[in-house]
Design an enzyme around this catalytic site. Structure first.
Site, PDB file in Angstrom:
ATOM      1  N   ASP A 123       0.859  -1.181   0.000  1.00  0.00           N
ATOM      2  CA  ASP A 123       0.000   0.000   0.000  1.00  0.00           C
ATOM      3  C   ASP A 123       0.899   1.236   0.000  1.00  0.00           C
ATOM      4  O   ASP A 123       1.659   1.452   0.940  1.00  0.00           O
ATOM      5  CB  ASP A 123      -0.910   0.000   1.227  1.00  0.00           C
ATOM      6  CG  ASP A 123      -2.024   1.018   1.162  1.00  0.00           C
ATOM      7  OD1 ASP A 123      -1.857   2.054   0.475  1.00  0.00           O
ATOM      8  OD2 ASP A 123      -3.059   0.801   1.812  1.00  0.00           O
ATOM      9  N   ARG A 125      -0.216   4.444  -0.325  1.00  0.00           N
ATOM     10  CA  ARG A 125      -0.970   5.676  -0.083  1.00  0.00           C
ATOM     11  C   ARG A 125      -0.307   6.555   0.976  1.00  0.00           C
ATOM     12  O   ARG A 125       0.292   6.074   1.919  1.00  0.00           O
ATOM     13  CB  ARG A 125      -2.407   5.355   0.350  1.00  0.00           C
ATOM     14  CG  ARG A 125      -3.249   4.870  -0.806  1.00  0.00           C
ATOM     15  CD  ARG A 125      -4.615   4.471  -0.358  1.00  0.00           C
ATOM     16  NE  ARG A 125      -4.547   3.176   0.335  1.00  0.00           N
ATOM     17  CZ  ARG A 125      -5.592   2.432   0.627  1.00  0.00           C
ATOM     18  NH1 ARG A 125      -6.804   2.852   0.339  1.00  0.00           N
ATOM     19  NH2 ARG A 125      -5.449   1.277   1.223  1.00  0.00           N
TER      20      ARG A 125
END
Length: 191
Positions: A123, A125
């Site tokens: 991930d 983000r």
């Protein structure tokens, strides 16, 4: 952070009437989609929705993104609050790499394995702009609509009080069962 902000504008939708404000952070542009009564809410319902062009726009059945966005917009329209449309496509690996990850998933990889094989973390983000939006909109406490434990941790790290967590549970289908299983078993999602 050097954030550029828009003015607030009205946005009537099929879900109800909202107000919107855009935030530009580098090359990414994010939206705050607020209920009409947002400014009067002490602890608004909030959904941090990560962009998913294939799900949100094209209706992909490989994920639960469009269903969660739909659920959240209906809920916010009825109960008041905010949806932050966090424009970091494919857990922030971008659209081209997301489609490459889809191809790897077509060959048996799960979402984590696909990202790792492409040279990314599971991930990528970055939620700093969410913190900026919370500060800009004066959010000190909220009711967070999420299944993602990382979003819970991030909001708590900002010193924003989470009064309640509302699950964003949707029906699975034959195309997203493995995806949802990976989110639950490998990423700790609360589904």
């Amino acid at each position: 952070m050097n954030i550029i902000e828009s003015n607030i504008a009205n946005l009537p939708t099929r879900y109800g009437k909202f107000k919107i404000k855009a935030y530009k952070d580098g090359h990414q542009e994010h939206l705050a989609i607020m209920s009409q009564d947002f400014e009067n809410l002490e602890a608004p319902y909030v959904r941090i929705h990560s962009e998913c062009l294939t799900g949100d726009t094209l209706g992909s059945l490989k994920c639960d993104c469009q269903s969660q966005l739909d659920l959240s917009l209906k809920f916010i329209a009825k109960n008041g609050g905010l949806v932050i449309y966090h424009r970091q496509e494919g857990r922030n690996i971008g659209l081209v790499n997301k489609v490459n990850a889809y191809a790897l998933q077509d060959n048996g990889r799960n979402t984590i394995e696909a990202n790792l094989e492409l040279g990314f973390a599971e991930d990528e983000r970055d939620y700093r702009v969410v913190g900026y939006i919370f500060e800009n909109l004066k959010i000190k406490k909220l009711k967070l609509i999420t299944n993602n434990p990382e979003k819970l941790k991030y909001v708590e790290s900002l010193g924003v009080e989470i009064v309640e967590r509302i699950p964003a549970i949707i029906k699975s289908n034959k195309y997203n069962e493995a995806y949802l299983s990976t989110k639950k078993e490998k990423m700790g999602h609360l589904i």
